[in-house]
Motif scaffolding. Structure first.
Motif, mmCIF file in Angstrom:
data_model
loop_
_atom_site.group_PDB
_atom_site.id
_atom_site.type_symbol
_atom_site.label_atom_id
_atom_site.label_comp_id
_atom_site.label_asym_id
_atom_site.label_seq_id
_atom_site.Cartn_x
_atom_site.Cartn_y
_atom_site.Cartn_z
ATOM 1 N N VAL A 168 50.024 -92.379 2.102
ATOM 2 C CA VAL A 168 49.384 -91.351 2.931
ATOM 3 C C VAL A 168 48.061 -90.839 2.228
ATOM 4 C CG1 VAL A 168 50.671 -89.145 2.417
ATOM 5 C CG2 VAL A 168 49.693 -89.805 4.699
ATOM 6 N N CYS A 169 48.108 -90.649 0.786
ATOM 7 C CA CYS A 169 46.964 -89.892 0.251
ATOM 8 C C CYS A 169 45.721 -90.436 0.610
ATOM 9 C CB CYS A 169 47.306 -90.010 -1.255
ATOM 10 S SG CYS A 169 46.025 -89.121 -2.152
ATOM 11 N N PRO A 170 45.051 -89.780 1.174
ATOM 12 C CA PRO A 170 43.575 -90.022 1.814
ATOM 13 C C PRO A 170 42.578 -90.401 0.590
ATOM 14 C CG PRO A 170 43.746 -87.712 1.858
ATOM 15 C CD PRO A 170 45.010 -88.161 1.434
ATOM 16 N N VAL A 171 42.819 -89.875 -0.697
ATOM 17 C CA VAL A 171 41.947 -90.253 -1.601
ATOM 18 C C VAL A 171 42.394 -91.135 -2.923
ATOM 19 C CG1 VAL A 171 40.402 -88.261 -1.218
ATOM 20 C CG2 VAL A 171 42.327 -88.166 -2.865
ATOM 21 N N ASN A 172 43.672 -91.611 -2.734
ATOM 22 C CA ASN A 172 44.444 -92.628 -3.625
ATOM 23 C C ASN A 172 44.279 -91.848 -4.921
ATOM 24 O OD1 ASN A 172 44.598 -94.696 -1.728
ATOM 25 N ND2 ASN A 172 42.492 -95.367 -2.263
ATOM 26 N N ALA A 193 40.239 -87.777 -7.586
ATOM 27 C CA ALA A 193 41.058 -86.276 -7.749
ATOM 28 C C ALA A 193 41.539 -85.937 -6.651
ATOM 29 C CB ALA A 193 39.915 -85.353 -8.388
ATOM 30 N N CYS A 194 42.784 -85.290 -6.891
ATOM 31 C CA CYS A 194 43.532 -84.886 -5.782
ATOM 32 C C CYS A 194 42.863 -83.689 -4.961
ATOM 33 C CB CYS A 194 44.880 -84.200 -6.251
ATOM 34 S SG CYS A 194 45.836 -83.394 -5.156
ATOM 35 N N VAL A 195 42.950 -83.683 -3.658
ATOM 36 C CA VAL A 195 42.033 -82.544 -2.924
ATOM 37 C C VAL A 195 43.071 -81.531 -2.442
ATOM 38 C CG1 VAL A 195 40.221 -84.084 -2.372
ATOM 39 C CG2 VAL A 195 42.305 -84.039 -0.617
ATOM 40 N N GLY A 196 44.249 -81.670 -2.885
ATOM 41 C CA GLY A 196 45.135 -80.736 -2.328
ATOM 42 C C GLY A 196 45.624 -80.683 -0.911
ATOM 43 N N CYS A 197 45.528 -81.733 -0.401
ATOM 44 C CA CYS A 197 45.865 -81.644 1.115
ATOM 45 C C CYS A 197 47.252 -81.445 1.467
ATOM 46 C CB CYS A 197 45.211 -82.771 1.861
ATOM 47 S SG CYS A 197 45.964 -84.419 1.531
ATOM 48 N N ALA A 198 48.055 -81.894 0.517
ATOM 49 C CA ALA A 198 49.473 -81.855 0.601
ATOM 50 C C ALA A 198 50.236 -82.824 1.859
ATOM 51 C CB ALA A 198 49.886 -80.404 0.836
ATOM 52 N N MET A 199 49.218 -83.841 2.003
ATOM 53 C CA MET A 199 50.034 -84.783 3.027
ATOM 54 C C MET A 199 51.091 -85.537 2.459
ATOM 55 S SD MET A 199 48.329 -84.551 5.791
ATOM 56 C CE MET A 199 49.035 -85.972 6.702
ATOM 57 N N CYS A 200 51.056 -85.683 0.963
ATOM 58 C CA CYS A 200 52.114 -86.199 0.346
ATOM 59 C C CYS A 200 53.431 -85.258 0.355
ATOM 60 C CB CYS A 200 51.843 -86.436 -1.104
ATOM 61 S SG CYS A 200 51.240 -85.001 -1.783
ATOM 62 N N THR A 201 53.261 -84.254 0.457
ATOM 63 C CA THR A 201 54.498 -83.249 0.570
ATOM 64 C C THR A 201 55.004 -83.483 2.129
ATOM 65 O OG1 THR A 201 53.196 -81.747 -0.706
ATOM 66 C CG2 THR A 201 55.013 -80.957 0.191
ATOM 67 N N GLN A 236 47.118 -80.034 -9.143
ATOM 68 C CA GLN A 236 47.937 -80.954 -10.012
ATOM 69 C C GLN A 236 49.408 -81.157 -8.977
ATOM 70 O OE1 GLN A 236 47.697 -77.927 -12.869
ATOM 71 N NE2 GLN A 236 45.876 -78.612 -13.382
ATOM 72 N N ILE A 237 49.767 -82.506 -9.157
ATOM 73 C CA ILE A 237 50.943 -82.937 -8.454
ATOM 74 C C ILE A 237 52.126 -82.781 -9.153
ATOM 75 C CG2 ILE A 237 51.740 -84.949 -7.649
ATOM 76 C CD1 ILE A 237 49.775 -83.996 -5.670
ATOM 77 N N HIS A 238 52.954 -82.138 -8.709
ATOM 78 C CA HIS A 238 54.252 -81.968 -9.340
ATOM 79 C C HIS A 238 55.277 -82.817 -8.527
ATOM 80 C CE1 HIS A 238 53.639 -77.656 -11.165
ATOM 81 N NE2 HIS A 238 52.579 -78.426 -11.109
ATOM 82 N N MET A 296 54.666 -82.248 -4.400
ATOM 83 C CA MET A 296 53.861 -80.941 -3.931
ATOM 84 C C MET A 296 52.617 -80.732 -4.786
ATOM 85 S SD MET A 296 54.396 -77.769 -2.102
ATOM 86 C CE MET A 296 56.162 -77.460 -2.281
ATOM 87 N N PRO A 297 51.372 -80.337 -4.035
ATOM 88 C CA PRO A 297 50.047 -80.251 -5.027
ATOM 89 C C PRO A 297 50.288 -78.849 -5.351
ATOM 90 C CG PRO A 297 49.471 -80.375 -2.847
ATOM 91 C CD PRO A 297 50.956 -80.663 -2.998
ATOM 92 N N TYR A 298 49.888 -78.349 -6.548
ATOM 93 C CA TYR A 298 49.464 -77.166 -7.115
ATOM 94 C C TYR A 298 48.228 -76.809 -7.496
ATOM 95 C CZ TYR A 298 54.560 -76.274 -6.561
ATOM 96 O OH TYR A 298 56.000 -75.941 -5.909
HETATM 97 S S1 SF4 Z 1 47.953 -83.540 -2.149
HETATM 98 FE FE1 SF4 Z 1 48.780 -85.390 -2.165
HETATM 99 S S2 SF4 Z 1 48.127 -86.578 -0.281
HETATM 100 FE FE2 SF4 Z 1 46.768 -84.845 -0.794
HETATM 101 S S3 SF4 Z 1 45.138 -85.579 -2.178
HETATM 102 FE FE3 SF4 Z 1 46.695 -84.837 -3.470
HETATM 103 S S4 SF4 Z 1 47.985 -86.197 -3.951
HETATM 104 FE FE4 SF4 Z 1 47.047 -87.108 -1.987
#
Ligand code: SF4
Ligand code: SF4
Lengths: 544, 376
Positions: free
Chosen positions: A37-41, A82-90, A20-22, A99-101
């Motif tokens: 940047v988000c690889p999976v939109n 679905a967000c993959v938690g890569c945290a590239m956005c962060t 989940q994106i905070h 930040m993804p949690y």
């Molecule tokens: S952590 Fe951020 S950049 Fe990575 S997949 Fe989720 S939303 Fe996209």
């Protein structure tokens, strides 16, 4: 969600997603870096409507509702995005606003990533953290009677042999009669395992090769790297650096047309040939390079058309019976290089490994056996293969070693262990444990991606989208817009860092055990574990 | 840590001399046990060089079983040494029924057998007796070989020597090895006491062998019945010596190339580099990694000393033509051969094998970087 819309079975809310994106409205400047940047939109620009109730300040006048619009980040909920938690956005956010949690609830997404009947495929690793290797301790510390050695000052010979070693009597006989002696390479016991050009991006592959070349030529550490099943760039085939390379041939034979044709022009022999029969991450399943990653360069090196998926069959198609095929392939590969290059098979760890090994002991050309455990990584595989198929490496290696020792062939056929070394970062301890259980050397893949290139993947399902060419770090992508994020020189430098620190740590383990002049292969009296059943199974000490 | 002393002398000497040297080095062992190896015997044994001698410790029942076993095989007693033990045993020394040193006459039908054949038979009889003894706890057998006597016992070396009255005239030898034990195994098993013996070869060691388990596994899988026991991590030094000489056909000069092979440039530059590289690879599982000083005796009556690759243990060789001694410490040497030219004392380093040959005229130093003698 509007009330008049139907809810489909796969309609998920943000809460149902694993990540989940905070997002913090106060900090966000709406620069758009994260969505770009988000690889999976997984995130997009959202327009939100908000109502504020305003009360009048004076006696007169009445309260009113004000509707305002504001812009921000909205997380998408369809399974495909679905967000993959890569945290590239962060990483890219200038204000640390996002930040993804990980969800605090068991995610519902896994039940739905099979839309259209297509089961989940991904890259990365088995989604099961931990393992037995981290529990193994080194107990036999040399104390008064045999003082521990000085890891910093004593001379060490941290080397292993790759190749068929003849038993002493036979070796002498061959020597005296000028007979053929199988080629044996003296190498560093930590090998960069097979990751193909194609699975890896050009800068990643180049960076690894440069690092390996530097370790060899400047630091005199005979480190070797295996190509994986993807061929080898033509210039490398014709350069002196080929001697640091183990060429892999697998069931798709990708790139072998090029390699065979280059043989007459090779300046040096390759270190060895690895015949891949299986892989720990997806045992019994062939390699898979998805169409997204097959661009012109990859297609040229592999000798295939652009933009088609490249699944290798699970077995070598030429084989009638496995024994025959293994024997024939080993022999013909040996013959191709005039019997000057060691040829060995790599299999996935399996309860039938002993049968393979017994076969190899009778094949005088077999130069070793590489076994890849269930924790091995992959560029692309079915989720189910990765998570549930395969055999742990520790007991498989131990069984094979003890079997060889019973036959008296423990020095003749070196075993190489892969899959899971350094899973939680303890590379030197894991590698030393595998060596003392009986491995002659250890292969690593994911570890070097994490340490040398900053791969974000984890065993708790973070990122792991290596299969679709969207790697946010540019490690497993063939898209120049992504892989230009990775500088090959930086990768090379990190490879060198990793090897130097590994070397020191390994010495810090073996020196206190009183070992320095030979690698402690099979020194099981040094090992202990606080799990009784594991101790019994591995035939090491049980300690609490 | 243990202490070692060995002597090779033109004129036979008493083993008590070697025990005296161990006593001087008392600080290096804890008096928990002693082992003696005697070869090229003097006294009555001088005239029966070919008769196999059985050495061991027996209970009364054990002797009976031994006698009937040997009789069945056709062995006849030729000569024996009888120990008259004092009524009281010294503190720390267990009471035994019989310390046996007995020379035999070969069975008649063995006549004409080759030395190799005899060697195989003698070893298998020794192993058989050892097994029988272990089953009933009534026999301990150290050696069964022509011109070789071994004595081992728990306790302080000199005390044991005096208790057994080892300075008797009929027990002398020209080659003697002695070890004073520092107990590291707690329950003391005499089979774990140095020196170790196998088919005419004997070694004793000071130090710990950290690569013991892989070496043991390798030796056990050679299919040779004599590679057994493994009660002590030092026993494998004898086995490896045997393997080097008997299976690989090398001389003592190659021993260090097996246990502590050359590395790097030393190996590359060696005149026998191709052979040594191949040897290093195929014998990799016999590389020792501990701090060890090994002293050994060969069938041709030479004595030798080698050190491990790191040279972490003390060891010195010195003497004069006719008499040389190998000792853990110089004080041991001083006690036995005080009138030698000390400038010629030699402490072998990580590449050296120090050998005093059967002529006892000089210390021959064989450096590992020297060319190997031609193999025959
Ligand atoms: S952590 Fe951020 S950049 Fe990575 S997949 Fe989720 S939303 Fe996209
Ligand atoms: S960072 Fe790249 S290589 Fe690592 S898991 Fe993600 S996609 Fe795969």
């Amino acid at each position: 969600m509007p009330s008049n819309r139907p809810i489909t079975p796969s309609t998920l809310s943000i809460k149902d997603l694993p990540w989940q994106i905070h997002w913090n409205k106060d900090k966000c400047t709406l620069c758009g870096s994260c969505t770009a940047v988000c690889p999976v939109n997984a995130i997009e620009l959202g327009v939100f409507r908000k109502r504020t109730v305003e009360t009048a300040l004076g006696i007169e006048g009445s309260a009113s509702s004000v509707f305002k619009v504001y812009h921000g980040i909205r997380q998408r909920t369809d399974a495909a995005y679905a967000c993959v938690g890569c945290a590239m956005c962060t990483q890219v956010c200038p204000n640390d606003a996002i930040m993804p949690y990980r969800s605090d609830e068991a995610p519902k997404l896994p039940y739905h990533i099979n839309q259209g009947g297509q089961p989940r495929r991904r890259g990365g690793r088995r989604n099961v953290p931990g393992g037995i290797l981290d529990q193994i301790k080194f107990l036999r510390i040399s104390m008064l009677t045999d003082p521990a050695l000085d890891a910093g000052r004593h001379e060490f010979e941290v080397r292993t042999l790759l190749g068929r070693v003849l038993p002493p009597e036979e070796s002498l006989k061959h020597f005296n009669e000028n007979g053929w002696v199988p080629p044996v390479r003296e190498i560093y016991p930590l090998i960069i395992g097979s990751m193909s050009f194609g699975a890896l991006s050009p800068p990643m592959w180049e960076g690894l090769q440069m690092g390996v070349a530097y370790l060899n030529e400047e630091l005199k550490m005979p480190v070797r790297m295996c190509t994986g099943e993807g061929g080898c760039p033509p210039r490398l085939l014709r350069s002196r650096f080929l001697q640091y390379v183990i060429l892999q041939i697998a069931s798709g034979y990708f790139g072998w047309d090029e390699i065979i044709h280059a043989i007459p022009e090779m300046k040096v022999d390759p270190c060895a040939i690895e015949i891949k029969y299986g892989q720990g991450a997806k045992p019994g399943d062939g390699g898979l390079l998805m169409w997204n990653k097959v661009n012109q360069l990859i297609a040229a090196i592999r000798g295939v058309p652009v933009g088609v998926s490249l699944p290798s069959p699970p077995t070598h198609q030429t084989q009638y019976s496995i024994e025959e095929s293994v024997a024939k392939m080993i022999q013909s590969m040996s013959m191709a290089w005039g019997f000057r290059v060691p040829v060995y098979p790599k299999i996935s760890a399996t309860s039938t490994a002993l049968a393979v090994l017994n076969n190899l002991t009778r094949n005088g050309f077999a130069a070793g056996l590489a076994i890849d455990g269930e924790d091995g990584g992959t560029g692309a595989a079915y989720d189910v293969s990765m998570n549930s198929m395969g055999h742990p490496i520790a007991s498989n290696i131990r069984d094979c070693y003890l079997n060889l020792a019973a036959l008296g062939k423990q020095n003749e056929i070196p075993l190489f262990a892969g899959g899971g070394a350094g899973k939680t970062g303890n590379l030197a301890a894991n590698a030393a444990a595998l060596i003392m259980l009986g491995a002659s050397g250890v292969q690593i893949g994911k570890y070097i991606m994490q340490a040398a290139a900053g791969c974000l993947g984890s065993e708790t399902d973070r990122c792991n989208i290596c299969n679709v060419g969207l790697c946010p770090k540019g490690i497993t992508s063939q898209d120049p817009r992504l892989y230009r994020r990775l500088n090959p020189e930086d990768v090379a430098q990190r490879v060198v860092d990793v090897y130097l620190s590994f070397d020191t740590e390994l010495k810090k383990i073996i020196a206190p055990l009183g070992r320095s002049t030979s690698l402690p292969i099979g020194m099981s009296d040094a090992l202990g574990i606080n799990d009784f059943n594991a101790a019994e199974r591995l035939k090491i000490q049980y300690v609490i | 840590m243990c202490r070692l002393f060995a002597i090779t002398s033109e004129t036979p000497v008493s083993p008590i001399l070697a025990l005296g040297a161990l006593d001087v080095m008392r600080e290096g062992h804890d008096g928990s046990g002693v082992g003696l190896f005697l070869r090229d015997l003097g006294g009555p044994f001088d005239d029966m060089k070919d008769a196999p001698i059985l050495s061991g410790i027996f209970t009364k029942d054990g002797i009976k079983r031994l006698d009937s076993y040997m009789m069945n095989l056709g062995f006849m007693t030729k000569y024996k040494i009888s120990f008259k033990l004092p009524k009281t045993t010294p503190e720390g020394v267990p009471r035994r029924d019989v310390y046996l040193i007995r020379a035999y006459e070969y069975p008649e039908e063995w006549e004409g057998r080759s030395f190799e054949e005899l060697g195989r038979e003698l070893m298998s009889i020794r192993l058989q007796l050892r097994e029988m003894g272990q089953a009933q706890q009534d026999m301990i057998v150290f050696s069964f070989w022509p011109d070789v006597i071994m004595v081992k016992e728990i306790g302080d070396p000199l005390t044991v020597g005096k208790y057994l009255n080892l300075d008797r005239e009929d027990l002398t030898a020209r080659v003697i090895m002695a070890q004073g034990r520092q107990n590291t195994n707690y329950a003391i098993n005499l089979y774990a006491c140095h020196p170790f013996f196998l088919q005419g070869l004997s070694t004793m060691t000071n130090g710990e062998n950290t690569a013991f388990v892989p070496i043991k596994e390798f030796l056990m899988s050679r299919g040779f019945p004599g590679y057994m026991g493994f009660q002590s991590d030092s026993e494998v030094f004898t086995h490896i010596l045997h393997y080097t000489l008997a299976s690989l056909g090398f001389g003592i000069e190659a021993y260090k190339h097996i246990i502590t092979p050359l590395q790097g440039a030393d190996l590359e530059d060696h005149p026998n580099a191709p052979l040594l590289k191949q040897l290093k690879q195929s014998c990799r599982r016999m590389i020792i990694d501990g701090p060890n000083c090994v002293i050994g005796s060969l069938p041709d009556h030479s004595l030798f000393m080698v050190q491990d690759r790191k040279k972490l243990r003390p060891g010195v060789v010195g003497g004069r033509p006719g008499q040389y001694a190998f000792s853990s410490e110089i004080c041991g040497l001083d006690a036995v051969i005080p009138d030698r030219d000390k400038r010629n004392d030699f402490q072998p380093m990580h590449l050296d094998t120090a050998i005093v040959g059967p002529d006892r005229q000089e210390i021959r130093i064989c450096r590992q970087t020297d060319p190997l003698p031609r193999q025959h």
